[in-house]
Scaffold this motif. Sequence first.
Motif, mmCIF file in Angstrom:
data_model
loop_
_atom_site.group_PDB
_atom_site.id
_atom_site.type_symbol
_atom_site.label_atom_id
_atom_site.label_comp_id
_atom_site.label_asym_id
_atom_site.label_seq_id
_atom_site.Cartn_x
_atom_site.Cartn_y
_atom_site.Cartn_z
ATOM 1 N N MET A 85 94.956 95.208 39.614
ATOM 2 C CA MET A 85 93.670 94.573 39.900
ATOM 3 C C MET A 85 92.922 94.132 38.639
ATOM 4 O O MET A 85 91.702 94.267 38.551
ATOM 5 C CB MET A 85 92.775 95.523 40.705
ATOM 6 C CG MET A 85 93.408 96.088 41.948
ATOM 7 S SD MET A 85 93.780 94.803 43.159
ATOM 8 C CE MET A 85 94.525 95.782 44.466
ATOM 9 N N ALA A 91 91.911 90.893 42.767
ATOM 10 C CA ALA A 91 91.313 92.041 43.455
ATOM 11 C C ALA A 91 90.666 91.589 44.759
ATOM 12 O O ALA A 91 90.829 92.230 45.814
ATOM 13 C CB ALA A 91 90.288 92.726 42.549
ATOM 14 N N SER A 94 93.070 90.818 47.483
ATOM 15 C CA SER A 94 93.699 92.054 47.959
ATOM 16 C C SER A 94 92.751 92.894 48.790
ATOM 17 O O SER A 94 93.129 93.971 49.270
ATOM 18 C CB SER A 94 94.198 92.877 46.762
ATOM 19 O OG SER A 94 95.073 92.115 45.943
ATOM 20 N N GLY A 95 91.502 92.431 48.917
ATOM 21 C CA GLY A 95 90.516 93.168 49.688
ATOM 22 C C GLY A 95 89.889 94.311 48.939
ATOM 23 O O GLY A 95 89.380 95.262 49.548
ATOM 24 N N ALA A 96 89.901 94.254 47.609
ATOM 25 C CA ALA A 96 89.363 95.336 46.785
ATOM 26 C C ALA A 96 88.294 94.794 45.847
ATOM 27 O O ALA A 96 88.272 93.607 45.496
ATOM 28 C CB ALA A 96 90.473 95.997 45.970
ATOM 29 N N ALA A 97 87.397 95.685 45.446
ATOM 30 C CA ALA A 97 86.400 95.319 44.440
ATOM 31 C C ALA A 97 87.047 95.306 43.061
ATOM 32 O O ALA A 97 88.019 96.028 42.804
ATOM 33 C CB ALA A 97 85.248 96.320 44.469
ATOM 34 N N PRO A 99 87.790 96.395 39.501
ATOM 35 C CA PRO A 99 87.635 97.735 38.927
ATOM 36 C C PRO A 99 86.686 97.755 37.737
ATOM 37 O O PRO A 99 86.546 96.763 37.017
ATOM 38 C CB PRO A 99 89.058 98.097 38.504
ATOM 39 C CG PRO A 99 89.723 96.782 38.264
ATOM 40 C CD PRO A 99 89.123 95.835 39.256
ATOM 41 N N VAL A 103 92.978 100.253 36.271
ATOM 42 C CA VAL A 103 93.829 100.929 37.255
ATOM 43 C C VAL A 103 95.224 101.043 36.648
ATOM 44 O O VAL A 103 95.852 100.025 36.338
ATOM 45 C CB VAL A 103 93.884 100.134 38.571
ATOM 46 C CG1 VAL A 103 94.838 100.794 39.559
ATOM 47 C CG2 VAL A 103 92.490 99.998 39.169
ATOM 48 N N LEU A 171 101.043 100.025 49.989
ATOM 49 C CA LEU A 171 99.638 100.040 50.378
ATOM 50 C C LEU A 171 99.270 100.742 51.689
ATOM 51 O O LEU A 171 98.381 101.590 51.686
ATOM 52 C CB LEU A 171 99.106 98.601 50.415
ATOM 53 C CG LEU A 171 99.134 97.868 49.066
ATOM 54 C CD1 LEU A 171 98.755 96.414 49.255
ATOM 55 C CD2 LEU A 171 98.193 98.536 48.079
ATOM 56 N N TRP A 178 101.603 103.440 45.352
ATOM 57 C CA TRP A 178 101.964 102.395 44.407
ATOM 58 C C TRP A 178 103.319 102.679 43.764
ATOM 59 O O TRP A 178 104.098 101.763 43.525
ATOM 60 C CB TRP A 178 100.885 102.259 43.336
ATOM 61 C CG TRP A 178 99.686 101.488 43.826
ATOM 62 C CD1 TRP A 178 99.159 101.525 45.084
ATOM 63 C CD2 TRP A 178 98.900 100.563 43.094
ATOM 64 N NE1 TRP A 178 98.081 100.684 45.172
ATOM 65 C CE2 TRP A 178 97.894 100.084 43.959
ATOM 66 C CE3 TRP A 178 98.937 100.109 41.783
ATOM 67 C CZ2 TRP A 178 96.940 99.155 43.551
ATOM 68 C CZ3 TRP A 178 97.981 99.188 41.368
ATOM 69 C CH2 TRP A 178 97.002 98.718 42.251
#
Length: 293
Positions: A85, A91, A94-97, A99, A103, A171, A178
């Motif tokens: 990410m 990010a 991928s549906g993520a905030a 970082p 990561v 996921l 991972w």
Amino acid sequence: MKIMRLGESGREQPAVLVSSVDGPDRYFSLLPLTADVDGAFLAANGLGRVRTALEAGELPVLDGAASLRVGSPVARPGTVVGIGMNYAAHAAESGAAAPTVPVVFLKPTNTVTGPYDPAPLPPRSSQYDWEVELGIVIGREASYLGSTEEAADCIAGYVTANDFSEREYQLPGAAGQWTKGKSLPGSTPLGPWLVPAGEIDGGNVRLRSWVNGEPRQDSSSSELIFDAATLVHHCSQYMRLESGDVILTGTPQGVALSGRFPYLQPGDVMEVEVEGLGRQRQELFRTPAAVTV
């Protein structure tokens, strides 16, 4: 100056490719300097010795080099570190905030392969994905570094990388990890060459990928959330990086996980390129499932 390893898998020989804008490419053997491009070679100022030997005309021409298989430009690393990410747009897709700290995950070193080797698709894989990445090659030990300036001095050079990922393993659900999604055979093609850090601006190179000739990713390392020196510094606080280790800096937007493209299938041709570091090409094939008797 492009450092390469040429020949059959497990029997590669070290070489340097010198490109010219007004003449043919020239390949020279590095056997007078080293048996391989590995951590010991990099730690002993191997890249500087290559440059000196080239300027002095001390390296023999490697005849027939252009017809040889191209292996990973660095021998099997002690550690392959992945960064997740590290592009805000990836990010988001991928549906993520994005970082706020890097990561970090690890990949087995037996996943490393050459840039043109056929790519095995796992027997039960249905969500095999691509990730073009800028790879950092460590040139000296990095442990508890005090600054990003120290970290930058630990970078020997950069390579093109593809971090193949099985999303179903990586996921969803309680068993999604991972490590499982990033550890499959042949899932870390590196190369075709290693370019010394002083000869390329790793903070501003274009990254692109294609599937069957159709564009997928197109971005720049200038969009990294955490740049190369920051990543080396950060990782050094939690592990000892050694010469020859590789850090994959993360992938930009445009992967199949976004939902905009289909996942990879047998027969697909995957290509990734990092500006100045060369273009890879892999043909996907299905690995047969084990037969129980």
